[in-house]
Design a protein around this motif. Structure first.
Motif, PDB file in Angstrom:
ATOM      1  N   UNK A  37       7.963  -6.123   8.369  1.00  0.00           N
ATOM      2  CA  UNK A  37       8.324  -4.737   8.065  1.00  0.00           C
ATOM      3  C   UNK A  37       9.506  -4.693   7.099  1.00  0.00           C
ATOM      4  N   UNK A  38      10.508  -5.548   7.313  1.00  0.00           N
ATOM      5  CA  UNK A  38      11.665  -5.584   6.415  1.00  0.00           C
ATOM      6  C   UNK A  38      11.267  -6.002   5.008  1.00  0.00           C
ATOM      7  N   UNK A  39      10.228  -6.826   4.908  1.00  0.00           N
ATOM      8  CA  UNK A  39       9.765  -7.286   3.604  1.00  0.00           C
ATOM      9  C   UNK A  39       8.738  -6.386   2.958  1.00  0.00           C
ATOM     10  N   UNK A  53      12.060  -8.962  -1.226  1.00  0.00           N
ATOM     11  CA  UNK A  53      11.155  -8.113  -0.449  1.00  0.00           C
ATOM     12  C   UNK A  53      10.744  -6.844  -1.196  1.00  0.00           C
ATOM     13  N   UNK A  54       9.597  -6.340  -0.824  1.00  0.00           N
ATOM     14  CA  UNK A  54       9.028  -5.164  -1.487  1.00  0.00           C
ATOM     15  C   UNK A  54       9.968  -3.963  -1.456  1.00  0.00           C
ATOM     16  N   UNK A  55      10.622  -3.625  -0.320  1.00  0.00           N
ATOM     17  CA  UNK A  55      11.513  -2.459  -0.346  1.00  0.00           C
ATOM     18  C   UNK A  55      12.598  -2.564  -1.411  1.00  0.00           C
ATOM     19  N   UNK A 108      14.797  -1.062  -6.921  1.00  0.00           N
ATOM     20  CA  UNK A 108      15.119  -1.288  -8.328  1.00  0.00           C
ATOM     21  C   UNK A 108      14.294  -0.355  -9.210  1.00  0.00           C
ATOM     22  N   UNK A 109      13.023  -0.198  -8.862  1.00  0.00           N
ATOM     23  CA  UNK A 109      12.188   0.737  -9.620  1.00  0.00           C
ATOM     24  C   UNK A 109      12.779   2.147  -9.558  1.00  0.00           C
ATOM     25  N   UNK A 123       3.879  -4.168  -7.143  1.00  0.00           N
ATOM     26  CA  UNK A 123       3.911  -4.048  -5.679  1.00  0.00           C
ATOM     27  C   UNK A 123       2.524  -3.695  -5.162  1.00  0.00           C
ATOM     28  N   UNK A 124       1.878  -2.770  -5.854  1.00  0.00           N
ATOM     29  CA  UNK A 124       0.520  -2.361  -5.465  1.00  0.00           C
ATOM     30  C   UNK A 124      -0.427  -3.554  -5.464  1.00  0.00           C
ATOM     31  N   UNK A 125      -0.343  -4.364  -6.510  1.00  0.00           N
ATOM     32  CA  UNK A 125      -1.208  -5.548  -6.618  1.00  0.00           C
ATOM     33  C   UNK A 125      -0.895  -6.551  -5.507  1.00  0.00           C
ATOM     34  N   UNK A 126       0.398  -6.750  -5.247  1.00  0.00           N
ATOM     35  CA  UNK A 126       0.809  -7.724  -4.232  1.00  0.00           C
ATOM     36  C   UNK A 126       0.330  -7.327  -2.843  1.00  0.00           C
TER      37      UNK A 126
END
Length: 749
Positions: free
Chosen positions: A338-340, A619-621, A626-627, A660-663
């Motif tokens: 969840x954190x990632x 991690x994704x969050x 950054x985005x 992120x979507x692709x990952x």
């Protein structure tokens, strides 16, 4: 751009007997051996190699090696048994081809690689353990053996030179041996760029096991590697931290190596509980350093270390203490996922942990102990947090409801003996439900939950008096802060600021009480309260006061940065970036776009440094954060008239969010889908203002498509509970309509 993943290379598959594949093999052999495709003898040689190789590339490469060193004529090749028989003949003639000393060096390498590959196969075969969350093997290893890094290979063979310079640590003799084995070994430099070696084809392993010299070496090598891993574990128990570099790659294979070695001394040394303890300690360190998905392999291995091999019916066959420990590991793995940003994986882990805990509940009946009841409530609460993060606010509330019911039952059962930590846990569940209700737009319900949590915490405060501990003081400050956020959302800015004032007062009291012992995390919490009060003041239009609060928060976080130095944890770095970004927002609202952009620049620099520090573990969050900073800087540039710069920032934000979507694939959560839609819409607005109406319409179309997909994914009930989503979709449609009208006017000119 840091953090973006390159698309996977396209791989074309051929049937081994197909004409195109046969032609590729001939072209390879002609190039490798300098053969003339018009020369009859050269054609006969290439045909003989292909026949003996069973059209397998690795066999063909092996025979090409033999030919290059003068060990294979057309006559010899034609007489060879095809396929794996090539390896049997080659092994039998090692000393004749290479000499006794080099043949022994080759056997050592082959035995080690074969021993490791056999151990890997055992993990997925005879020793397979079932992952309750995925149904696959409970191991951090990929199903295909990825080979051994060259540095580990050298260390296991005692052919490393740790005292030498980094570029010169591998014994030259080992490098020569590996070069001689080019046709036998598979070499990879993928991923992190570290060179890995393994046997080229699966058929080589049985050939090695059947060889009268190499075969007996396998068990000895397995015992040797197991001993190295156990020695490293002993060093870590004795607090020799450097040993982790050796233990980490071997840990997933220790049990297999111990079993396959058939060595009683090694078996007597093997203590799964010791490995579990080391893995838990390692996980604590990674968590404290701000890592998320990097924790998942260790927690997976920790779960596996609890169970015996071939554990396929966990809930029915394992003792309760093992099921309890396994549920704990799965729940912790869910927290890490969840954190990632892997919310779907986190929910799967929580589902499995909850199922195990529910089975224990059923088995124990009225004897089900209170700590186990509270663990189940905690897992339900954490699953609710993951669901909330994925946009399933209804599902989140349902989980919080279940956690609250359990904790209320504990309260009733224990009466006046209800301990303070469990009282605080109930308050935590109420607070989390309040956060989810706020997300659904149910501000009254959210505030009611916050009120109940605050009442519980205030009762604890009254009961404990001067003994009221700092962590519980800080928890009360947190729920006051959350109620302040809900009040601000509802337009009660005065009430919000009052709550933030109360939270700040509590945290300033903690600061005064602890003095020089005031820890960095609590400093960061006070900064968070100041930041939120700044947000409320910015909403009220009091931008100067907002900037003053942001300045105070930034000063606290900069002080923590200076105090901690290189130990400054990544989550605190990201918090500093966020408050700098918020100050930029306030400045932009006041029209000071140059200063706003300077703050966004600083926030982006901090977040890019985090990306560089974490590498592939970023991690994704934090990627999405950054985005968001890039998007805000783009908005400030657009407001200042720099549409080219704005579009460049939106391009970068969109690239991150598309990556992120692709990952994440199908586990891409709704809030992140919404973030991408917002970036596209903002870019569309900038393109409209710069005159690129066609590009703007394309961006609006993409944003609208994403938002309509969100509505389909979450269903009308959840959609209706998030009015901001509907507002954004309506805005995108309105912007698209205006852009279409503008394009139509231009076409008539």
């Amino acid at each position: 751009m840091a953090g973006l993943k390159q698309p996977a290379p396209r791989v074309r598959l051929y049937d081994l007997g197909s004409a195109p594949y046969q032609a590729l093999l001939r072209d390879y052999l002609c190039g490798r051996l300098s053969l003339d495709p018009t020369n009859a003898e050269d054609v006969a040689l290439s045909d003989a190699i292909i026949r003996a190789a069973d059209s397998r590339f690795a066999y063909a490469s092996f025979l090409a090696d033999r030919r290059e060193v003068g060990q294979a004529s057309v006559k010899n090749i034609s007489a060879l048994a095809p396929g794996s028989g090539l390896y049997q003949v080659w092994l039998a003639n090692l000393e004749r081809e290479y000499g006794r000393k080099q043949a022994e060096a080759i056997r050592q390498v082959l035995a080690l690689l074969a021993a490791m590959e056999e151990a890997h196969a055992w993990v997925f075969g005879e020793g397979r353990k079932l992952d309750p969350a995925t149904g696959g093997a409970l191991t951090p290893l990929p199903e295909q053996f990825a080979g051994i890094e060259i540095s580990l290979l050298a260390r296991l063979l005692d052919l490393d030179r740790p005292e030498a310079d980094a570029h010169d640590r591998i014994d030259p003799g080992l490098l020569l041996t590996l070069q001689m084995l080019q046709g036998v070994l598979w070499v990879s430099r993928a991923g992190t760029g570290t060179t890995r070696f393994r046997l080229a084809l699966k058929e080589f392993l049985p050939a090695a096991k059947d060889d009268p010299v190499v075969g007996p070496m396998l068990k000895l090598m397995q015992a040797r590697v197991a001993a190295c891993a156990l020695d490293a574990a002993d060093q870590l128990v004795a607090d020799a931290g450097e040993a982790w570099a050796l233990l980490e790659p071997l840990a997933p294979l220790i049990e297999a190596l111990v079993h396959l070695s058939n060595s009683d001394p090694i078996a007597q040394r093997w203590k799964p509980a010791t490995l579990l303890s080391l893995l838990v300690q390692r996980d604590d360190d990674l968590r404290d350093q701000g890592h998320a998905l990097q924790r998942v392999p260790g927690l997976t291995l920790a779960a596996a270390s609890i169970l015996p091999p071939t554990s396929t019916h966990l809930a029915n066959e394992q003792p309760i203490n093992q099921r309890t420990a396994l549920a704990g590991c799965l729940s912790d793995r869910g927290n890490a996922r969840a954190s990632g940003g892997d919310l779907a994986g986190a929910i799967n882990d929580y589902n499995a942990a909850i199922a195990l805990m529910q089975a224990i509940r059923a088995a124990q009946g009225e004897a089900w102990p209170v700590p186990s009841q509270n663990y189940l409530a905690a897992a339900l609460q954490n699953r609710g947090i993951a669901k909330r993060g994925g946009g399933d606010l209804g599902g989140a509330v349902a989980d919080y409801d279940a956690a609250i019911v359990l904790r209320q039952a504990i309260r009733v059962a224990q009466g006046e003996a209800w301990p303070v930590p469990l009282q605080n846990d109930l308050a935590g569940s109420l607070q989390n439900r309040g956060i989810a209700k706020r997300g659904r737009g149910d501000l009254a319900g959210a505030i009611a939950d916050y009120d109940a949590a605050i009442a519980l915490m205030q009762a604890i405060r009254a009961a404990l008096g001067d003994a009221w501990p700092v962590p519980l003081q800080n928890d009360l400050a947190a729920v006051l802060q959350n109620r302040g956020i809900a009040n601000a959302d509802g337009g009660d800015i005065a009430g919000a600021i009052a709550d933030f004032d109360a939270a700040i007062a509590l945290r300033q009291g903690i600061r005064a009480a602890l003095g020089d012992a005031w820890p960095g995390l609590l400093q960061n919490d006070l900064a968070g309260s100041l930041q939120n009060r700044g947000n409320a003041k910015a909403i009220s239009g009091d931008r100067l006061a907002a900037v003053a609060d942001y300045d105070a928060a930034i000063a606290l976080r900069q002080a923590a940065r200076s105090a901690l130095g290189e130990a400054w944890p990544l989550p605190l770095q990201n918090d500093l970036a966020n408050v700098v970004q918020n100050r930029g927002n306030a400045k932009a609202q006041g029209g000071d776009f140059a200063s706003a952009i300077a703050d966004y620049d600083a926030a982006i620099e901090l977040k890019q440094a985090i990306s560089a520090a974490l590498g592939e573990a970023w991690p994704v969050p934090l990627q999405d954060d950054l985005a968001g900073s890039l998007q805000n800087r783009g908005a400030a540039k657009a407001q200042g008239g720099d549409f080219v710069g704005a579009i460049a920032d939106y391009d970068a934000a969109i690239a991150f969010r598309q990556a992120i979507r692709t990952t994440l694939g199908e586990s891409w959560p709704v809030p992140l889908q919404n973030d991408l839609a917002r970036s596209l819409q903002n870019r569309g607005i900038a393109k409209t203002r710069s005159g690129d109406l066609a590009g703007a319409i394309a961006d609006y179309d993409a944003a609208i498509s994403l938002m309509e997909d969100v509505r389909r994914r979450v269903g009308q009930a959840v959609w209706s509970g998030n009015p901001s989503w509907d507002n954004m979709l309506s805005t995108a449609r309105g912007n698209r309509a205006m852009a279409l009208q503008g394009a139509a006017r231009e076409s008539r000119r």
